[in-house]
Enzyme design. Structure first.
Site, mmCIF file in Angstrom:
data_model
loop_
_atom_site.group_PDB
_atom_site.id
_atom_site.type_symbol
_atom_site.label_atom_id
_atom_site.label_comp_id
_atom_site.label_asym_id
_atom_site.label_seq_id
_atom_site.Cartn_x
_atom_site.Cartn_y
_atom_site.Cartn_z
ATOM 1 N N HIS A 134 0.843 -1.208 0.000
ATOM 2 C CA HIS A 134 0.000 0.000 0.000
ATOM 3 C C HIS A 134 0.873 1.252 0.000
ATOM 4 O O HIS A 134 0.590 2.223 -0.712
ATOM 5 C CB HIS A 134 -0.874 0.044 1.260
ATOM 6 N N GLY B 193 -2.272 -2.021 -7.521
ATOM 7 C CA GLY B 193 -1.116 -2.910 -7.427
ATOM 8 C C GLY B 193 -1.198 -4.061 -8.418
ATOM 9 O O GLY B 193 -2.277 -4.626 -8.643
ATOM 10 N N SER C 230 -2.519 -7.925 3.209
ATOM 11 C CA SER C 230 -3.108 -7.682 4.534
ATOM 12 C C SER C 230 -3.463 -9.000 5.202
ATOM 13 O O SER C 230 -3.470 -9.102 6.425
ATOM 14 C CB SER C 230 -4.373 -6.822 4.399
HETATM 15 P P1 AMP Z 1 -6.244 -3.872 -0.718
HETATM 16 O O1 AMP Z 1 -6.177 -3.003 0.484
HETATM 17 O O2 AMP Z 1 -5.800 -5.275 -0.483
HETATM 18 O O3 AMP Z 1 -7.563 -3.767 -1.450
HETATM 19 O O4 AMP Z 1 -5.174 -3.292 -1.731
HETATM 20 C C1 AMP Z 1 -5.201 -1.943 -2.109
HETATM 21 C C2 AMP Z 1 -4.275 -1.756 -3.267
HETATM 22 O O5 AMP Z 1 -2.964 -2.146 -2.886
HETATM 23 C C3 AMP Z 1 -4.668 -2.623 -4.482
HETATM 24 O O6 AMP Z 1 -4.488 -1.878 -5.671
HETATM 25 C C4 AMP Z 1 -3.692 -3.756 -4.379
HETATM 26 O O7 AMP Z 1 -3.405 -4.356 -5.630
HETATM 27 C C5 AMP Z 1 -2.464 -3.058 -3.837
HETATM 28 N N1 AMP Z 1 -1.556 -4.026 -3.202
HETATM 29 C C6 AMP Z 1 -1.878 -4.982 -2.296
HETATM 30 N N2 AMP Z 1 -0.781 -5.715 -1.986
HETATM 31 C C7 AMP Z 1 0.242 -5.224 -2.730
HETATM 32 C C8 AMP Z 1 1.618 -5.564 -2.873
HETATM 33 N N3 AMP Z 1 2.182 -6.561 -2.181
HETATM 34 N N4 AMP Z 1 2.379 -4.839 -3.738
HETATM 35 C C9 AMP Z 1 1.832 -3.826 -4.447
HETATM 36 N N5 AMP Z 1 0.529 -3.446 -4.354
HETATM 37 C C10 AMP Z 1 -0.253 -4.142 -3.507
#
Ligand code: AMP
Length: 302
Positions: free
Chosen positions: A37, A148, A187
């Site tokens: 994030h 991501g 997460s």
């Molecule tokens: P989330 O909170 O899991 O919905 O993720 C929010 C954003 O962070 C999304 O665009 C995910 O693809 C990105 N994201 C989650 N994990 C990673 C990671 N390890 N590396 C890069 N981006 C990430």
């Protein structure tokens, strides 16, 4: 950094930026921040004048109520981390703010949602994602929105939606951030026991094994995938899928060539993890006598 909870507050905060022609970057998240994030926030901070991060655990994209219930939440820590990263506005709406009584609209992207996560989490997953992202884009009105590569299919779905609905925003996809042993940050990783955390590294191991087979000149997708499946098997992990697809359409490839993605989803204990690796394979049917390839391996002759 200001934290706002309502659509009206967020729009009001962004009026001066919009009036002054300052660029706005949006990073949609579900919180429980990790370095993945934070890398998106850094990219937004570098590219845009005003950085908005949304933190909303979107109930409509969870196909499993228990997954929603167990999803890690730590808004205080998230607020501190976002502030440290120079975020200007943190948008943390309650579910009723985004889905008030009478809410009845769903955005459904077909084609690229049919397989992989769409098949295993059900149709409603990407409908939930597309609908909430469309709302967040309409609410914040960013010039650029950051996603991501970790959620590769999600990024493809959002690009499709933005193109199809002519949404005036640029979508940027940032590389997957990994732990030192290769495990993609997520997460959900905090839900793993120590033993499961060690076992989970086989997902990246499987992706690397497929990539190594491709690097080694393997043309048959099934043979390349078998190398990955062996890594998972040796770690005692039964994947939901391990697939080699075209990076833009997510359609499984008949031959290993061009821009590809190898993707995996697997339960590790009770926690479902996903990961993927972009792979660039040489185009088939081109010998080294081909001018395009030959120029790479020949010194200039002048
Ligand atoms: P989330 O909170 O899991 O919905 O993720 C929010 C954003 O962070 C999304 O665009 C995910 O693809 C990105 N994201 C989650 N994990 C990673 C990671 N390890 N590396 C890069 N981006 C990430």
């Amino acid at each position: 950094m200001r934290t706002v909870h309502t659509i009206t507050q967020l729009r009001a905060e962004l009026v001066p930026a919009r009036r002054d022609g300052r660029s706005i970057g949006l990073v949609p998240t579900m919180g429980a921040f990790h370095d993945g994030h934070l890398s998106l926030m850094r990219a937004a901070r570098e590219a845009c004048d005003v950085v908005v991060v949304s933190l909303f655990v979107n109930p409509t994209q969870f196909n499993d109520p228990r997954d929603l219930e167990l999803y890690p939440r730590d808004q205080r820590r998230d607020g501190e981390l976002a502030a440290e990263r120079g975020v200007d506005l943190l948008f943390t709406p309650e579910p009723g703010e985004l889905y008030p009584a009478g809410f009845a609209t769903t955005i459904s992207v077909s084609g690229v949602t049919g397989e992989l996560e769409g098949r295993h989490r059900g149709r409603s997953h990407f409908e939930g994602v597309a609908t909430v992202v469309a709302k967040l884009l309409n609410i914040a009105g960013p010039d650029v929105a950051f996603f991501g590569q970790k959620d590769a299919q999600q990024a493809v779905v959002i690009r499709r939606m933005v193109a199809d609905l002519d949404l005036p925003v640029e979508i940027r996809t940032c590389p997957t951030v990994r732990a030192a042993d290769g495990l993609a940050l997520s997460s959900r990783n905090v839900l793993l026991t120590n033993a499961q955390r060690a076992q989970a590294t086989c997902l990246y191991g499987a992706l690397r094994a497929v990539a190594a087979a491709v690097d080694g000149g393997e043309h048959d997708p099934q043979t390349a995938l078998a190398a990955g499946r062996m890594e998972l098997e040796q770690a005692g992990i039964e994947p939901e899928y391990l697939a080699l697809v075209a990076a833009d359409t997510l359609v499984p490839v008949a031959a290993v060539e061009g821009d590809l993605l190898v993707l995996v989803a697997a339960p590790v204990g009770a926690t479902r993890l996903i990961d993927n690796l972009p792979i660039r394979a040489p185009r088939l049917g081109r010998s080294h006598a081909d001018p395009e390839v030959a120029t790479l391996s020949r010194a200039p002759t002048r």
